[in-house]
Write a protein that holds these residues in place. Structure first.
Motif, short mmCIF file in Angstrom:
data_model
loop_
_atom_site.label_atom_id
_atom_site.label_comp_id
_atom_site.label_asym_id
_atom_site.label_seq_id
_atom_site.Cartn_x
_atom_site.Cartn_y
_atom_site.Cartn_z
N SER A 53 0.84 -1.20 0.00
CA SER A 53 0.00 0.00 0.00
C SER A 53 0.88 1.25 0.00
N TRP A 54 2.14 1.06 -0.39
CA TRP A 54 3.00 2.23 -0.54
C TRP A 54 2.71 2.89 -1.88
N HIS A 55 3.28 4.07 -2.08
CA HIS A 55 3.08 4.82 -3.31
C HIS A 55 4.23 4.54 -4.27
N ALA A 56 3.93 4.57 -5.55
CA ALA A 56 4.95 4.28 -6.57
C ALA A 56 4.97 5.41 -7.60
N ILE A 57 6.18 5.79 -7.98
CA ILE A 57 6.37 6.80 -9.03
C ILE A 57 7.07 6.12 -10.19
N VAL A 58 6.46 6.21 -11.36
CA VAL A 58 7.06 5.69 -12.59
C VAL A 58 7.44 6.91 -13.42
N VAL A 59 8.72 7.08 -13.68
CA VAL A 59 9.20 8.27 -14.40
C VAL A 59 8.97 8.11 -15.90
N SER A 60 8.96 9.24 -16.61
CA SER A 60 8.56 9.23 -18.03
C SER A 60 9.54 8.48 -18.93
N ASN A 61 10.76 8.29 -18.51
CA ASN A 61 11.73 7.56 -19.34
C ASN A 61 11.72 6.06 -19.04
N ALA A 62 10.65 5.57 -18.41
CA ALA A 62 10.53 4.14 -18.12
C ALA A 62 10.54 3.34 -19.42
N VAL A 63 11.12 2.17 -19.36
CA VAL A 63 11.18 1.31 -20.55
C VAL A 63 9.77 0.88 -20.96
N PRO A 64 9.54 0.68 -22.25
CA PRO A 64 8.20 0.34 -22.74
C PRO A 64 7.58 -0.89 -22.08
N ASP A 65 8.37 -1.93 -21.84
CA ASP A 65 7.83 -3.14 -21.22
C ASP A 65 7.26 -2.84 -19.83
N LEU A 66 7.96 -2.04 -19.06
CA LEU A 66 7.47 -1.67 -17.73
C LEU A 66 6.20 -0.84 -17.85
N MET A 67 6.16 0.10 -18.80
CA MET A 67 4.98 0.94 -18.97
C MET A 67 3.76 0.10 -19.35
N GLU A 68 3.95 -0.93 -20.16
CA GLU A 68 2.83 -1.82 -20.50
C GLU A 68 2.30 -2.51 -19.25
N LYS A 69 3.20 -2.99 -18.40
CA LYS A 69 2.80 -3.68 -17.18
C LYS A 69 2.13 -2.72 -16.19
N VAL A 70 2.65 -1.50 -16.11
CA VAL A 70 2.05 -0.49 -15.22
C VAL A 70 0.65 -0.14 -15.71
N THR A 71 0.49 0.03 -17.01
CA THR A 71 -0.82 0.35 -17.58
C THR A 71 -1.82 -0.77 -17.29
N ALA A 72 -1.41 -2.02 -17.48
CA ALA A 72 -2.28 -3.16 -17.20
C ALA A 72 -2.63 -3.21 -15.71
N HIS A 73 -1.65 -2.93 -14.86
CA HIS A 73 -1.88 -2.92 -13.41
C HIS A 73 -2.92 -1.87 -13.04
N LEU A 74 -2.79 -0.68 -13.62
CA LEU A 74 -3.73 0.41 -13.32
C LEU A 74 -5.14 0.06 -13.80
N GLN A 75 -5.23 -0.62 -14.93
CA GLN A 75 -6.55 -1.05 -15.43
C GLN A 75 -7.17 -2.07 -14.48
N ARG A 76 -6.38 -3.04 -14.02
CA ARG A 76 -6.89 -4.03 -13.07
C ARG A 76 -7.27 -3.37 -11.76
N GLN A 77 -6.47 -2.38 -11.33
CA GLN A 77 -6.76 -1.67 -10.09
C GLN A 77 -8.09 -0.92 -10.21
#
Length: 110
Positions: A53-77
């Protein structure tokens, strides 16, 4: 692209998610006051830790693979399929400037 040539090999019970949790517990920080940040695959376990339940910051230069996983995580959330009460900040700035931006959004900096 430097990330195409990168490979991370980690033991199953190691990684930044486990390390962040260990440090958080040792320092007796509450999860809701803990912030993690990252931009690459080796940050995934920390940024997307299912029971955190901590907070996470994903910076704009994140690699595409991570951004895809973050986007999917946010959709599930958003659908309530992820039990994670922390905020996920998608910074518009790269590297440390992105971390500072995220800390501002979370209210830790003015």
């Amino acid at each position: 692209d430097p990330y195409v040539r990168s490979i991370d090999v980690l033991p199953a019970r190691a990684g930044k998610g486990h390390a962040a949790e260990y440090v958080r517990q040792k320092l007796k920080f509450q999860q809701e006051y803990t912030v993690v940040a990252g931009d690459s695959g080796n940050d995934e376990g920390m940024l997307l830790k299912p029971d955190a339940s901590w907070h996470a910051i994903v910076v704009s230069n994140a690699v595409p693979d991570l951004m895809e996983k973050v986007t999917a995580h946010l959709q599930r959330q958003a659908l309530g399929a992820v039990n994670n009460s922390g905020r996920m900040i998608l910074s518009t700035k790269p590297r440390s400037a992105g971390v500072v931006e995220g800390l501002h959004q979370l209210g830790y900096l003015r």
